[in-house]
Design an enzyme around this catalytic site. Structure first.
Site, mmCIF file in Angstrom:
data_model
loop_
_atom_site.group_PDB
_atom_site.id
_atom_site.type_symbol
_atom_site.label_atom_id
_atom_site.label_comp_id
_atom_site.label_asym_id
_atom_site.label_seq_id
_atom_site.Cartn_x
_atom_site.Cartn_y
_atom_site.Cartn_z
ATOM 1 N N CYS A 2 19.870 -25.214 44.780
ATOM 2 C CA CYS A 2 20.498 -26.617 44.434
ATOM 3 C C CYS A 2 20.628 -27.728 45.364
ATOM 4 C CB CYS A 2 21.476 -26.129 43.411
ATOM 5 S SG CYS A 2 21.593 -24.803 42.218
ATOM 6 N N LEU A 48 19.458 -26.122 40.130
ATOM 7 C CA LEU A 48 17.946 -25.543 39.623
ATOM 8 C C LEU A 48 18.194 -24.089 39.035
ATOM 9 C CD1 LEU A 48 14.948 -25.354 39.749
ATOM 10 C CD2 LEU A 48 15.070 -24.416 42.009
ATOM 11 N N ILE A 50 18.361 -20.439 38.328
ATOM 12 C CA ILE A 50 17.604 -19.386 38.768
ATOM 13 C C ILE A 50 18.538 -17.915 38.130
ATOM 14 C CG2 ILE A 50 16.848 -17.641 40.614
ATOM 15 C CD1 ILE A 50 15.558 -20.615 40.521
ATOM 16 N N ILE A 51 19.842 -18.020 38.489
ATOM 17 C CA ILE A 51 20.642 -16.587 38.006
ATOM 18 C C ILE A 51 21.462 -17.328 37.047
ATOM 19 C CG2 ILE A 51 22.146 -14.843 38.636
ATOM 20 C CD1 ILE A 51 19.201 -14.443 39.718
ATOM 21 N N ASN A 71 24.707 -23.713 47.248
ATOM 22 C CA ASN A 71 23.233 -23.829 47.047
ATOM 23 C C ASN A 71 22.664 -22.539 47.753
ATOM 24 O OD1 ASN A 71 20.605 -24.416 47.364
ATOM 25 N ND2 ASN A 71 20.954 -25.466 49.067
ATOM 26 N N GLY A 72 21.912 -21.833 47.014
ATOM 27 C CA GLY A 72 21.201 -20.505 47.436
ATOM 28 C C GLY A 72 21.309 -19.336 46.638
ATOM 29 N N GLU A 73 21.003 -18.107 47.182
ATOM 30 C CA GLU A 73 21.401 -16.941 46.662
ATOM 31 C C GLU A 73 22.135 -15.803 47.092
ATOM 32 O OE1 GLU A 73 20.258 -16.995 43.579
ATOM 33 O OE2 GLU A 73 18.747 -18.376 43.564
ATOM 34 N N ASP A 95 25.483 -15.313 40.506
ATOM 35 C CA ASP A 95 25.725 -14.782 41.771
ATOM 36 C C ASP A 95 26.950 -15.815 42.544
ATOM 37 O OD1 ASP A 95 23.299 -16.618 41.618
ATOM 38 O OD2 ASP A 95 23.377 -16.425 43.975
ATOM 39 N N SER A 330 8.202 -16.415 50.772
ATOM 40 C CA SER A 330 7.307 -16.770 51.970
ATOM 41 C C SER A 330 7.442 -15.911 53.262
ATOM 42 C CB SER A 330 7.685 -18.332 52.188
ATOM 43 O OG SER A 330 6.721 -19.135 53.061
#
Length: 538
Positions: A2, A48, A50-51, A71-73, A95, A330
């Protein structure tokens, strides 16, 4: 993944703050939320999803008065919920929520408990803490305005014209007003003398597999960036095997100037071997040149290597999101960990080799990670990097430098990584790809990309402009027309000297020519003598 923005201090108009946050709307096209705390601090989030797609909106409130944006996972969030946070009542399945409860449970001392890639801000009354993941996979900036308010932002765009001073938030640190910056990530490998571990090929393979498994955590479709080089091909091979365990098929994506580009050709071989659902994207040099201005705005850098490599990734990211995929794996980090760049062949000693690998890993957030994040998030695509998993780093960086040096294996770079996945009875990759020479991404999409890009920039910058570059740009002065052109575009959007100071240049060591193209190294199988004549690039 995000975009987050926080202002600590009273007085900023909510409407203006919302407009600042919207400068990062590309990072979170699914939802936008803003909260003003009782003390007047402001937290904003461009999401954004995602989870926990339906209830994971942010800011997230803790049990009492604390609020958090992230921001992140966090890959170990379920373990934390079931363990040290089991007495806490959770509002969402996201998360992200574990962060605010860890703060409530442990105060400032919890960053080392997080396994993932993240940047966050927690505000509790007038107390706050901001933190960034160990390697800087997720971007974060901080600044101070004329009234003493503190800003934290995922990108430079919202704060560059608001703050009198700002900078990049250092990876592996957290910040509070009481403590200042605190370095919480202190791995043993940062001491180059600790490169004392015996080689264990099975352990390399097992830890990288587990790092990849974690990063398949998602409630939305996931894919891989497959360049056809060793690193992305290994990531694809591992992910393909893991997804097959649950009957799923991996989607892979590659890009080149045409179907004959070095990377496109190799990627097709890998995709066919693995049985992925493969997508190949092409772009033209003219299209790449056309988007340079917008790209540099997104990247927030004028580094030559980053701009060259980000252009194809920008086009590829748009094609991926157009197909409904939100997350990709990646291969960033492998070249730094194992000394994969061709210039590592010229390291004068094992000690120098080890120091350089550590320094490259520590500086990844200024180059490859910045590119991987911002060129993909320009289209709302999240990138995950298994090679930079903490457990994998602990194993791989401390292997004795002699085991990683190309000259130990007749000049073959990343030999031990290749050998760890050289399993003839159950091969991960075609042999010609497993042992393919290093090809930097900006070269692999097609050699004409860099050649014609250099030619184009030469038409846009006069000899007089380049001669006056040091006076016009006294910090990090450009010394080629290509570098001058990128710097001029950057300066249009980020004219502050402190903005220029957030950029670090990528320059290879131990070779006479300092152009960052892999083809500028004499060891390259198709070394380019024309590039070698160009000289230093900054």
């Amino acid at each position: 993944m995000c975009g987050i923005l926080a202002i600590i201090g009273r007085g900023k108009e909510e409407q203006l703050f919302g407009a600042l946050s919207k400068r990062m709307t590309h990072r979170g096209p699914d939802e936008s939320d803003l909260h003003v705390t009782e003390k007047g601090h402001i937290l904003s989030h461009e999401r954004l999803s995602i989870i926990d797609l339906h209830s994971g909106k942010q800011p997230i409130q803790g049990t009492k008065t604390a609020y958090m944006v992230h921001n992140g996972e966090i890959y170990n969030h379920q373990e934390l919920r079931d363990g040290v946070l089991k007495r806490h009542a959770f509002r969402t399945k996201s998360d992200s929520e574990v962060i605010v409860h860890l703060y409530e449970e442990f105060g400032y001392d919890f960053c080392n408990m997080l396994d993932g890639d993240w940047a966050f801000v927690v505000v509790d009354g007038d107390d706050f803490i901001a933190g960034r993941d160990p390697m800087g996979v997720k971007p974060l900036y901080y600044g101070l305005d004329e009234r003493g308010r503190i800003y934290f932002s995922s990108e430079m765009k919202p704060i560059a014209d608001q703050c009198k001073t700002f900078s990049t938030f250092p990876p592996g640190h957290y910040y509070t007003q009481k403590t200042g910056f605190v370095k919480y990530y202190k791995p043993e490998y940062e001491d180059y003398l600790k490169a004392d571990q015996e080689l264990d090929l099975d352990l390399i393979r097992e830890t990288l597999t587990e790092a990849t498994r974690k990063r398949l955590m998602s409630d939305v479709p996931i894919g891989v960036l497959l360049s056809g080089g060793l690193d992305s091909s290994l990531t694809s091979a591992i992910a393909s095997r893991l997804l097959a365990e649950s009957g799923k098929k991996l989607q892979s994506f590659s890009i080149g100037l045409n179907a004959d580009a070095p990377d496109a050709t190799a990627a097709r071989k890998v995709a066919e071997f693995l049985g992925t659902e493969h997508h190949e994207i092409h772009f033209t040099v003219a299209e790449g040149i056309k988007i340079l201005d917008k790209l540099i705005w997104h990247l927030e850098t004028y580094d030559v290597t980053s701009v060259r490599a980000s252009t194809p990734m920008y086009f590829l990211s748009k094609a991926i999101t157009d197909l409904g995929v939100k997350v990709v794996l990646s291969g960033e980090g492998a070249d730094e960990i194992f000394g994969g760049y061709l210039y590592f062949r010229n390291a004068p000693s094992a000690e120098d080799f080890q120091k350089e690998t550590i320094e490259r890993v520590q500086k990844l957030f200024t180059a490859d990670l910045l590119r991987a994040d911002k060129s993909t998030m320009a289209h709302g695509l999240e990138t995950r990097v298994p090679f930079l998993d903490k457990a994998f780093l602990d194993v791989s960086i401390r292997i004795k430098a002699e085991e990683k040096m190309p000259k130990t294996y007749d000049g073959k770079e990343k030999y031990i990584l290749r050998k760890a996945f050289d399993t003839p009875d159950n091969p991960y990759l075609p042999e010609e790809v497993l042992w393919r020479q290093k090809e930097q991404f900006s070269d692999g999409v097609g050699y004409n990309w860099i050649d014609e890009l250099i030619d184009y920039c030469a038409t846009q910058v006069t000899d007089e402009q380049l001669a006056g570059a040091a006076a016009e740009f006294p910090y990090n002065s450009p010394t080629t027309k290509e570098a001058y052109f990128y710097r001029s575009v950057f300066n249009k959007y980020y004219p502050q000297v402190i903005a220029a100071q957030t950029v670090r240049k990528w320059i290879p060591k131990w070779q006479e020519n300092l152009d960052p193209s892999g083809r500028a190294n004499a060891a390259h199988v198709q070394a380019d003598t024309e590039i070698a004549k160009i000289g230093v690039v900054v």
